[in-house]
Design a protein around this motif. Structure first.
Motif, PDB file in Angstrom:
ATOM      1  N   ALA A  42       0.802  -1.328   0.033  1.00  0.00           N
ATOM      2  CA  ALA A  42       0.050   0.039  -0.096  1.00  0.00           C
ATOM      3  C   ALA A  42       0.943   1.168  -0.048  1.00  0.00           C
ATOM      4  O   ALA A  42       1.967   1.245   0.550  1.00  0.00           O
ATOM      5  CB  ALA A  42      -0.949   0.089   1.241  1.00  0.00           C
ATOM      6  N   PRO A  43       0.518   2.323  -0.905  1.00  0.00           N
ATOM      7  CA  PRO A  43       1.408   3.706  -0.801  1.00  0.00           C
ATOM      8  C   PRO A  43       1.859   4.220   0.544  1.00  0.00           C
ATOM      9  O   PRO A  43       2.796   4.517   0.629  1.00  0.00           O
ATOM     10  CB  PRO A  43       0.394   4.567  -1.455  1.00  0.00           C
ATOM     11  N   GLY A  44       0.729   4.084   1.364  1.00  0.00           N
ATOM     12  CA  GLY A  44       1.118   4.526   2.823  1.00  0.00           C
ATOM     13  C   GLY A  44       2.326   3.439   3.713  1.00  0.00           C
ATOM     14  O   GLY A  44       3.144   4.291   4.308  1.00  0.00           O
ATOM     15  N   THR A  45       2.110   2.478   3.230  1.00  0.00           N
ATOM     16  CA  THR A  45       3.047   1.469   3.876  1.00  0.00           C
ATOM     17  C   THR A  45       4.413   1.718   3.197  1.00  0.00           C
ATOM     18  O   THR A  45       5.624   1.694   4.098  1.00  0.00           O
ATOM     19  CB  THR A  45       2.578   0.101   3.784  1.00  0.00           C
ATOM     20  N   PRO A 302     -12.146   9.716  -3.019  1.00  0.00           N
ATOM     21  CA  PRO A 302     -11.200   9.707  -3.962  1.00  0.00           C
ATOM     22  C   PRO A 302      -9.888   8.947  -3.624  1.00  0.00           C
ATOM     23  O   PRO A 302      -9.017   9.043  -4.709  1.00  0.00           O
ATOM     24  CB  PRO A 302     -10.844  11.246  -3.536  1.00  0.00           C
ATOM     25  N   SER A 303      -9.973   8.184  -2.679  1.00  0.00           N
ATOM     26  CA  SER A 303      -8.560   7.348  -2.264  1.00  0.00           C
ATOM     27  C   SER A 303      -9.022   6.169  -1.714  1.00  0.00           C
ATOM     28  O   SER A 303     -10.059   5.855  -1.038  1.00  0.00           O
ATOM     29  CB  SER A 303      -7.623   7.872  -1.078  1.00  0.00           C
ATOM     30  N   ASP A 324     -15.996 -10.311  -1.560  1.00  0.00           N
ATOM     31  CA  ASP A 324     -14.688 -10.560  -1.784  1.00  0.00           C
ATOM     32  C   ASP A 324     -13.755  -9.594  -2.216  1.00  0.00           C
ATOM     33  O   ASP A 324     -12.604  -9.656  -1.741  1.00  0.00           O
ATOM     34  CB  ASP A 324     -14.529 -11.847  -2.428  1.00  0.00           C
ATOM     35  N   HIS A 325     -14.352  -8.456  -2.678  1.00  0.00           N
ATOM     36  CA  HIS A 325     -13.649  -7.215  -3.314  1.00  0.00           C
ATOM     37  C   HIS A 325     -13.306  -6.477  -2.219  1.00  0.00           C
ATOM     38  O   HIS A 325     -12.613  -5.346  -2.266  1.00  0.00           O
ATOM     39  CB  HIS A 325     -14.172  -6.705  -4.400  1.00  0.00           C
ATOM     40  N   THR A 330      -9.249  -2.897  -2.913  1.00  0.00           N
ATOM     41  CA  THR A 330      -7.935  -2.153  -3.567  1.00  0.00           C
ATOM     42  C   THR A 330      -8.202  -0.934  -4.356  1.00  0.00           C
ATOM     43  O   THR A 330      -9.430  -0.744  -4.565  1.00  0.00           O
ATOM     44  CB  THR A 330      -7.272  -3.491  -4.406  1.00  0.00           C
ATOM     45  N   VAL A 331      -7.321  -0.444  -4.921  1.00  0.00           N
ATOM     46  CA  VAL A 331      -7.383   0.650  -5.469  1.00  0.00           C
ATOM     47  C   VAL A 331      -8.288   0.536  -6.809  1.00  0.00           C
ATOM     48  O   VAL A 331      -8.602   1.554  -7.323  1.00  0.00           O
ATOM     49  CB  VAL A 331      -5.988   1.552  -5.923  1.00  0.00           C
ATOM     50  N   ASP A 332      -8.279  -0.761  -7.395  1.00  0.00           N
ATOM     51  CA  ASP A 332      -9.008  -0.917  -8.425  1.00  0.00           C
ATOM     52  C   ASP A 332     -10.478  -0.735  -8.601  1.00  0.00           C
ATOM     53  O   ASP A 332     -10.991  -0.561  -9.593  1.00  0.00           O
ATOM     54  CB  ASP A 332      -8.605  -2.493  -8.734  1.00  0.00           C
TER      55      ASP A 332
END
Length: 445
Positions: A42-45, A302-303, A324-325, A330-332
């Motif tokens: 993840a971007p924050g990670t 937005p995120s 399950d999503h 996820t960002v997808d």
């Protein structure tokens, strides 16, 4: 309170914990590792890991699922970010937050650095959960910022493993009271979808450094926890030594705010029972408690972090793409047309009836209009709630589902086996399983 807690932290025996408490601590380790695996990229990670490498170079504590090691504080910070970033980590109703993403990374990092025994490791985890939950439950003004009280859990865990005496622990808790996060309510911000989230990784750093400061002779104001605007001592100390709050931990299968889970469960049950498809839904009403209504609840967040705090969007994803999503989200799925369209049909309504269940339960009554007919479902307990007695097999299935997105079956089973033997063999075999080349993704190196 600092002295009362310090006395308990130093006197709880390593070798006399009830079997069910040891088993629950082991469950918590496996769950946090699964959350860390899917949260690793993840971007924050990745940002937190980069900062940790700049500031905490050198050391033998592993950054899990990578070929890197750091000092214990850096590794715990990086692993805590991975565990908490997707909002899939465990929680506790009394504290209304997430103790495990702070306590477990601290315990594993320090145990790796000092070679702690299996009994020492598990006792430190139990102690960290206990202090975290007690101060979270006793918080006067509920901030919904977990880091405001997990900093004390980090102190308790670190101090126990590093062998601080009672006076040093009292000072460490007092130092953390001033140096640790002390943030206003998460729900007051229009941008609750930032990487800051609930400040759990930073609470790890401040708690561990507060412990190091006290060990080196630095002092704090030991009445810090007794100031009337911070904690209710009666709530925080009630039953200390007679119960273990780690037994009340809940687990999550959706990587969204826990306050959304009963709503998702209710919608999924209605759609299955009534054989309703997403495109047949005309409107959804969710009657729920005040805190869930106060989330950002954006139909098109937005995120990813913003999406985690949106009840309508969580319902939109679950209904149109499948629940399950949300495991993990996820960002997808951001801005997915069908999910957003359904989210716009959701009305979130405050219900004083639902308020009455707090803090032990976070229910929702979901009403769905489909084919011109209204149907409804009341869900009081979500999957993984402490009252639902989540079985070890359920947690193992969750881990296998998360890990199968990245790891091969032998690597998955090796991790499960290593966690299952922590109470016998300690942290070394687990570290080997979590840093084995088979678990490393080339992009992570």
């Amino acid at each position: 309170m600092t002295m009362r807690f310090a006395e308990w932290i130093t006197t709880l025996p390593n070798d006399n914990l009830p079997h069910e408490v040891i088993a629950r601590a082991t469950d918590c380790i496996l769950d946090i590792i699964g959350c860390s695996l899917v949260g690793f990229n993840a971007p924050g990670t990745t940002s937190a890991r980069a900062a940790a490498e700049l500031n905490f170079r050198g050391g033998d504590a592993p950054v899990y699922f990578s070929d890197r090691s750091m000092g214990a504080t850096g590794a715990a910070f990086a692993n805590s970010a991975a565990a908490s970033m997707l909002d899939l980590d465990d929680g506790h109703r009394l504290a209304m937050g997430h103790p495990g993403a702070a306590v477990v990374p601290v315990a594993l990092a320090i145990a790796s650095e000092i070679g702690a025994s299996n009994a020492e490791l598990l006792a430190a985890i139990v102690i960290g959960y206990e202090i975290s939950v007690r101060l979270g439950a006793g918080e006067i003004r509920k901030s919904h910022h977990t880091g405001n009280w997990t900093t004390f859990g980090a102190v308790a865990t670190a101090a126990r493993l590093r062998g601080l005496n009672k006076e040093q622990i009292a000072h460490a808790l007092a130092i953390a009271a001033y140096h640790g996060p002390r943030l206003r309510s998460l729900t007051e911000s229009a941008e609750m979808g930032s990487h800051v989230k609930e400040s759990i990784p930073w609470s790890v750093v401040t708690g561990m450094i507060a412990t190091d400061l006290a060990r080196a002779g630095f002092t704090g104001s030991r009445d810090a926890l007794d100031l009337p605007d911070r904690f209710d001592s009666k709530v925080a100390l009630d039953g200390l030594g007679t119960e273990f709050h780690i037994n009340g931990v809940y687990f999550k299968r959706f990587s969204t705010c826990r306050w959304t889970h009963t709503s998702v469960d209710g919608l999924m049950q209605l759609m299955q029972e009534r054989q309703v498809s997403a495109n047949e839904i005309q409107a959804i009403e969710v009657m729920t408690f005040r805190e869930a209504v106060s989330l950002n609840n954006r139909a098109s967040p937005p995120s990813l972090e913003s999406a985690q705090y949106s009840l309508p969007f969580s319902l939109g994803v679950a209904a149109t793409l499948g629940h399950d999503h949300l495991s993990p989200m996820t960002v997808d799925v951001l801005h997915h047309k069908a999910a957003v369209e359904l989210a716009r049909k959701v009305k979130v309504i405050h219900s004083t009836e639902m308020d009455s269940y707090l803090p032990l339960r976070t229910p929702a009554r979901v009403r769905v209009c489909a084919r011109g007919e209204w149907v409804e479902k009341l869900v009081i307990d979500a999957w993984g709630d402490s009252g639902s007695s989540t079985a070890r097999a359920d947690l193992r299935a969750k881990f296998q589902s998360l890990a199968s997105k990245t790891l091969n079956p032998p690597a998955i089973e090796a991790i499960i086996a290593a966690v299952g033997e922590v109470h016998l063999r300690g942290v070394r075999p687990l570290n080997q399983a979590l840093t084995n080349p088979e678990v490393l993704n080339e992009a992570w190196r």
